[in-house]
Design an enzyme around this catalytic site. Structure first.
Site, PDB file in Angstrom:
ATOM      1  N   CYS A 149       0.755  -1.076  -0.058  1.00  0.00           N
ATOM      2  CA  CYS A 149      -0.058   0.108   0.054  1.00  0.00           C
ATOM      3  C   CYS A 149       0.945   1.184   0.009  1.00  0.00           C
ATOM      4  O   CYS A 149       0.733   2.231  -0.981  1.00  0.00           O
ATOM      5  CB  CYS A 149      -0.993  -0.134   1.116  1.00  0.00           C
ATOM      6  SG  CYS A 149      -0.286  -0.515   2.854  1.00  0.00           S
TER       7      CYS A 149
HETATM    8  N1  LIG Z   1      -4.357  -4.094   5.176  1.00  0.00           N
HETATM    9  C1  LIG Z   1      -3.604  -3.266   4.290  1.00  0.00           C
HETATM   10  O1  LIG Z   1      -4.305  -2.118   4.002  1.00  0.00           O
HETATM   11  C2  LIG Z   1      -2.990  -4.160   3.178  1.00  0.00           C
HETATM   12  C3  LIG Z   1      -2.574  -5.290   3.343  1.00  0.00           C
HETATM   13  N2  LIG Z   1      -1.802  -5.990   2.496  1.00  0.00           N
HETATM   14  C4  LIG Z   1      -1.402  -7.516   2.512  1.00  0.00           C
HETATM   15  O2  LIG Z   1      -2.529  -8.314   2.286  1.00  0.00           O
HETATM   16  C5  LIG Z   1      -2.263  -9.363   3.201  1.00  0.00           C
HETATM   17  C6  LIG Z   1      -3.639  -9.595   4.029  1.00  0.00           C
HETATM   18  O3  LIG Z   1      -3.803  -8.327   4.653  1.00  0.00           O
HETATM   19  P1  LIG Z   1      -4.981  -8.162   5.721  1.00  0.00           P
HETATM   20  O4  LIG Z   1      -6.208  -8.554   5.123  1.00  0.00           O
HETATM   21  O5  LIG Z   1      -4.835  -6.660   6.139  1.00  0.00           O
HETATM   22  O6  LIG Z   1      -4.710  -8.946   7.037  1.00  0.00           O
HETATM   23  P2  LIG Z   1      -5.462  -9.633   7.960  1.00  0.00           P
HETATM   24  O7  LIG Z   1      -4.911  -9.832   9.231  1.00  0.00           O
HETATM   25  O8  LIG Z   1      -6.825  -8.605   8.172  1.00  0.00           O
HETATM   26  O9  LIG Z   1      -6.171 -10.850   7.467  1.00  0.00           O
HETATM   27  C7  LIG Z   1      -5.192 -11.883   7.064  1.00  0.00           C
HETATM   28  C8  LIG Z   1      -5.762 -13.354   7.073  1.00  0.00           C
HETATM   29  O10 LIG Z   1      -4.922 -14.336   6.890  1.00  0.00           O
HETATM   30  C9  LIG Z   1      -5.248 -15.467   7.761  1.00  0.00           C
HETATM   31  N3  LIG Z   1      -3.796 -15.738   8.372  1.00  0.00           N
HETATM   32  C10 LIG Z   1      -3.081 -15.271   9.191  1.00  0.00           C
HETATM   33  N4  LIG Z   1      -1.967 -15.761   9.528  1.00  0.00           N
HETATM   34  C11 LIG Z   1      -2.037 -16.793   8.705  1.00  0.00           C
HETATM   35  C12 LIG Z   1      -1.024 -17.726   8.739  1.00  0.00           C
HETATM   36  N5  LIG Z   1      -0.034 -17.737   9.351  1.00  0.00           N
HETATM   37  N6  LIG Z   1      -1.226 -18.676   7.965  1.00  0.00           N
HETATM   38  C13 LIG Z   1      -2.340 -18.646   7.109  1.00  0.00           C
HETATM   39  N7  LIG Z   1      -3.214 -17.713   7.064  1.00  0.00           N
HETATM   40  C14 LIG Z   1      -3.180 -16.883   7.960  1.00  0.00           C
HETATM   41  C15 LIG Z   1      -6.295 -15.027   8.793  1.00  0.00           C
HETATM   42  O11 LIG Z   1      -7.210 -15.941   8.664  1.00  0.00           O
HETATM   43  P3  LIG Z   1      -7.648 -16.918   9.661  1.00  0.00           P
HETATM   44  O12 LIG Z   1      -6.970 -16.645  11.155  1.00  0.00           O
HETATM   45  O13 LIG Z   1      -9.147 -17.077   9.618  1.00  0.00           O
HETATM   46  O14 LIG Z   1      -6.865 -18.057   9.073  1.00  0.00           O
HETATM   47  C16 LIG Z   1      -6.449 -13.541   8.411  1.00  0.00           C
HETATM   48  O15 LIG Z   1      -7.676 -13.331   8.527  1.00  0.00           O
HETATM   49  C17 LIG Z   1      -1.080  -9.356   3.885  1.00  0.00           C
HETATM   50  O16 LIG Z   1      -0.158  -9.803   3.235  1.00  0.00           O
HETATM   51  C18 LIG Z   1      -0.860  -7.704   3.929  1.00  0.00           C
HETATM   52  O17 LIG Z   1       0.563  -7.452   4.238  1.00  0.00           O
HETATM   53  C19 LIG Z   1      -1.618  -5.491   1.349  1.00  0.00           C
HETATM   54  C20 LIG Z   1      -1.617  -4.061   1.011  1.00  0.00           C
HETATM   55  C21 LIG Z   1      -2.521  -3.297   2.235  1.00  0.00           C
HETATM   56  C1  LIG Z   2      -0.636   0.733   9.200  1.00  0.00           C
HETATM   57  C2  LIG Z   2       0.287  -0.546   8.877  1.00  0.00           C
HETATM   58  O1  LIG Z   2       0.520  -1.162   9.661  1.00  0.00           O
HETATM   59  N1  LIG Z   2       0.704  -1.018   7.530  1.00  0.00           N
HETATM   60  C3  LIG Z   2       1.351  -2.159   7.156  1.00  0.00           C
HETATM   61  C4  LIG Z   2       1.372  -1.981   5.729  1.00  0.00           C
HETATM   62  C5  LIG Z   2       0.294  -2.915   5.029  1.00  0.00           C
HETATM   63  C6  LIG Z   2       0.855  -3.527   3.783  1.00  0.00           C
HETATM   64  O2  LIG Z   2       0.707  -3.204   2.796  1.00  0.00           O
HETATM   65  O3  LIG Z   2       2.001  -4.566   4.057  1.00  0.00           O
HETATM   66  P1  LIG Z   2       2.410  -5.528   3.092  1.00  0.00           P
HETATM   67  O4  LIG Z   2       3.653  -5.154   2.374  1.00  0.00           O
HETATM   68  O5  LIG Z   2       2.740  -6.473   3.888  1.00  0.00           O
HETATM   69  O6  LIG Z   2       1.421  -6.020   2.053  1.00  0.00           O
HETATM   70  C7  LIG Z   2       2.765  -2.091   7.919  1.00  0.00           C
HETATM   71  O7  LIG Z   2       3.225  -0.942   7.942  1.00  0.00           O
HETATM   72  O8  LIG Z   2       3.148  -3.126   7.929  1.00  0.00           O
END
Ligand SMILES: NC(=O)C1=CN([C@@H]2O[C@H](COP(=O)(O)OP(=O)(O)OC[C@H]3O[C@@H](n4cnc5c(N)ncnc54)[C@H](OP(=O)(O)O)[C@@H]3O)[C@@H](O)[C@H]2O)C=CC1
Ligand SMILES: CC(=O)N[C@@H](CCC(=O)OP(=O)(O)O)C(=O)O
Length: 335
Positions: A149
């Site tokens: 992001c």
């Molecule tokens: N939030 C954001 O703004 C952004 C996030 N990302 C990336 O997108 C991905 C998802 O992020 P986000 O939705 O925010 O994360 P969340 O924490 O909201 O959701 C991640 C999900 O993955 C599952 N999970 C957690 N740990 C593990 C594990 N060790 N093995 C398998 N499943 C697991 C969990 O589901 P359960 O426990 O039900 O199995 C959980 O609900 C991450 O890689 C994050 O870095 C990228 C860009 C922006």
């Molecule tokens: C506010 C906040 O905690 N933001 C996350 C960035 C989320 C993201 O894009 O992470 P990935 O590169 O893992 O997909 C962080 O700094 O780790």
């Protein structure tokens, strides 16, 4: 109809991805996974009640292969590549939301992520899913690394100026602020309400893993070797990122000229809006837009950009990539 599976469906990015895909005429969500939760999806995400009547499941690779043409992997890094590599090998196309396939090589991955990469051979060969810069590589890809992001917010404004040789690559500061959903739904101390409400904090100063991602991707598009000082901040809002970059121009340049270069570079892009107005995170909340402006101050070029971290920073970008991978109009389900 393309059958899409959502891995990590209990999380924030997964919820946004599902809401977008429900509006997509060419996609059908056929599997939603969780490691432990077996509830109906609506019990975890009430917003999906009567819209997606599926239950969470812990599915094997074979089951995912049987049910899905494409998978959105909304899993944390390391866990994501473990599954993505197996899916790609059995012919399921993957949009990986994690950072696992974004960096150039396993050495920098290990340095910044502090563990061995589960699928090192694909690092550096995987398409970086920022269509504005790598569009032609996306339709044929079986695996797309969806951008981080913060990197999306920093790379989009800087890339045109670096490509034009208009700013010094070796001296760039990126200062970013994110809403708390950027940290995901998985509970952490720092994202508890009393810890982060009414407070702004810098974190991971000098060691955030998006610093090498911004440097490496800008290096790929500009043939320069950018050096970035990147400082992220957690801000007390649900969603949104605002980034300001400070760089030195290589020659005298005006604000009007910068805006013209940026506008020209993105003139055919449906999701990048360049204007003179100072953008706010509210302007792009719940949308796939990145709004950008430029200023000149104290002999420096300032680029100011905003995105919604969950949409252009994650799930909207994933749908944009999905559209390119399957030949849909790029804006389908996104405008
Ligand atoms: N939030 C954001 O703004 C952004 C996030 N990302 C990336 O997108 C991905 C998802 O992020 P986000 O939705 O925010 O994360 P969340 O924490 O909201 O959701 C991640 C999900 O993955 C599952 N999970 C957690 N740990 C593990 C594990 N060790 N093995 C398998 N499943 C697991 C969990 O589901 P359960 O426990 O039900 O199995 C959980 O609900 C991450 O890689 C994050 O870095 C990228 C860009 C922006
Ligand atoms: C506010 C906040 O905690 N933001 C996350 C960035 C989320 C993201 O894009 O992470 P990935 O590169 O893992 O997909 C962080 O700094 O780790």
């Amino acid at each position: 109809m393309v059958r899409v599976g959502i891995l990590g469906a209990t999380g924030y990015t997964a919820l946004e991805a599902m809401k977008l895909l429900l509006r997509h005429p060419g996609a059908q969500i056929t599997a939603v996974t969780s490691r432990t939760d077996k509830s109906p999806l609506a019990a975890v995400h009430p917003q999906l009640a009567r819209r997606l009547e599926l239950s969470l499941e812990d599915l094997s690779i074979a089951q995912l292969q049987e049910r899905c043409d494409c998978v959105f992997s909304c899993l944390p890094h390391a866990a994501s590549a473990e599954i993505a590599k197996q899916l790609v090998e059995v012919g399921v196309r993957v949009v990986d939301f994690s950072a696992d396939y974004r960096l150039n090589d396993p050495v920098s991955y290990k340095k910044w992520y502090e563990h061995e990469h589960p699928d090192p051979a694909r690092l550096g060969n995987t398409v970086y899913g920022l269509p504005e810069l790598f569009r032609e590589q996306i339709p044929a890809a079986n695996l797309v690394a969806n951008p981080g992001c913060y990197p999306t917010s920093a790379i989009l404004p800087l890339a045109p100026l670096l490509k034009a040789g208009l700013v010094e690559p070796g001296d760039i500061i990126v200062d970013s602020k994110s809403g708390v959903s950027g940290a995901g739904r998985t509970p952490k101390l720092g994202t508890l309400y009393p810890e982060c409400n009414e407070s702004i904090s810098a974190y991971s100063v000098g060691k955030h893993r998006h610093q090498p991602e911004i440097e490496q991707i800008l290096g790929r598009v500009s043939s320069a070797t950018p050096q970035i000082i990147f400082t992220p901040h957690l801000t007390p809002m649900d969603r949104g990122i605002l980034s300001v970059s400070y760089s030195k121009p290589t020659r005298s340049v005006t604000e009007a000229e910068l805006l013209e270069i940026l506008s020209d570079f993105y003139k055919n892009e449906p999701f990048v809006r360049v204007s003179k107005t100072l953008p706010t995170t509210k302007d792009v909340a719940h949308t796939n837009f990145c709004d950008i402006t430029a200023r000149v101050n104290g002999g420096r070029v300032l680029l100011i950009s905003v995105i919604d971290n969950l949409i252009k920073g994650a799930s909207g970008a994933a749908v944009q990539n999905f559209n390119l991978m399957y030949g849909f109009d790029e804006t389908t389900a996104l405008l």
